[in-house]
Motif scaffolding. Structure first.
Motif, PDB file in Angstrom:
ATOM      1  N   ASN A  41      -1.040   1.314  -7.750  1.00 19.79           N
ATOM      2  CA  ASN A  41      -1.776   0.182  -7.751  1.00 19.79           C
ATOM      3  C   ASN A  41      -2.741   0.262  -6.094  1.00 19.79           C
ATOM      4  O   ASN A  41      -3.661  -0.656  -6.670  1.00 19.79           O
ATOM      5  CB  ASN A  41      -1.336  -0.713  -8.502  1.00 19.79           C
ATOM      6  N   ILE A  42      -2.289   0.138  -5.562  1.00 19.21           N
ATOM      7  CA  ILE A  42      -2.777   0.245  -3.901  1.00 19.21           C
ATOM      8  C   ILE A  42      -2.665   1.665  -3.256  1.00 19.21           C
ATOM      9  O   ILE A  42      -1.764   2.228  -3.271  1.00 19.21           O
ATOM     10  CB  ILE A  42      -2.463  -0.851  -3.690  1.00 19.21           C
ATOM     11  N   ASP A  43      -4.062   1.799  -3.285  1.00 18.95           N
ATOM     12  CA  ASP A  43      -4.434   2.879  -2.102  1.00 18.95           C
ATOM     13  C   ASP A  43      -3.400   2.947  -1.132  1.00 18.95           C
ATOM     14  O   ASP A  43      -3.454   1.875  -0.647  1.00 18.95           O
ATOM     15  CB  ASP A  43      -5.376   4.090  -2.530  1.00 18.95           C
ATOM     16  N   LYS A  44      -3.615   4.573  -0.386  1.00 22.43           N
ATOM     17  CA  LYS A  44      -2.753   4.544   0.752  1.00 22.43           C
ATOM     18  C   LYS A  44      -3.785   3.737   2.098  1.00 22.43           C
ATOM     19  O   LYS A  44      -3.648   3.728   3.028  1.00 22.43           O
ATOM     20  CB  LYS A  44      -2.415   5.697   1.402  1.00 22.43           C
ATOM     21  N   ASN A  45      -4.798   3.175   1.274  1.00 23.72           N
ATOM     22  CA  ASN A  45      -5.674   2.920   2.633  1.00 23.72           C
ATOM     23  C   ASN A  45      -5.988   1.034   2.205  1.00 23.72           C
ATOM     24  O   ASN A  45      -6.785   0.624   2.754  1.00 23.72           O
ATOM     25  CB  ASN A  45      -7.258   3.720   2.236  1.00 23.72           C
TER      26      ASN A  45
END
Length: 167
Positions: free
Chosen positions: A82-86
């Protein structure tokens, strides 16, 4: 007027957190002159893969707060569905209020003006412990979580080690 109200509310929440710190995180302003930009340190929750980690993040509040949600972005590398790559956090309570146009979330699960910095961060800590792999921001992490849990655990352990080395 809305800006004045939001800054007063944020100042109150900051003072409340200083008076009554909550276990699991610390929060303060990036710059004392800007009440809308906060820095956060989340301590990896006990009994989770993230235990022992120190994860820095920014919370950026809109002038329309509390009618609109802040944005949260991890600065420390973190591997999570739930945490994008950015580093952007994708969690229901940080989504714009009202009905989900995709029909995935109920309006009651989305942003509500009753949320505070404390409830947001407690929700994010809970998300670390219990990812939602059905609505991932990081598809690769969600796939690995489901299909290759041992590898997922290794990736998270690397992030925890790196977070311990940051100053």
């Amino acid at each position: 007027m809305a800006e004045l109200q939001s800054s007063l509310l944020l100042r109150k929440q900051l003072n409340d957190l200083k008076k009554n710190p909550v276990e699991g995180f610390s929060a303060g302003l990036c710059d004392d002159s800007d009440i809308y930009n906060w820095e956060v340190l989340i301590i990896g929750p006990p009994d989770t893969l993230y235990e022992g980690g120190f994860f820095k993040a920014n919370l950026t509040f809109p002038k329309e707060y509390p009618l609109k949600p802040p944005k949260m972005r991890f600065l420390t590398e973190i591997w999570h569905p739930n945490i994008d790559k950015n580093g952007n956090v994708c969690i229901s309570i940080l989504h714009e209020p009202g009905d989900d146009r995709f029909g995935y979330e109920k309006a009651s699960e989305r942003w509500l003006p009753v949320h505070t910095v404390e409830t947001i961060l407690i929700s994010v800590i809970s998300m670390l412990a219990d990812p939602n792999d059905e609505s991932p921001a990081n598809v690769d992490a969600a796939k690995e979580w489901r299909q290759n849990y041992q590898n997922f655990k290794r990736r998270v352990a690397q992030c925890v080690r790196k977070s311990q080395e940051m100053d």
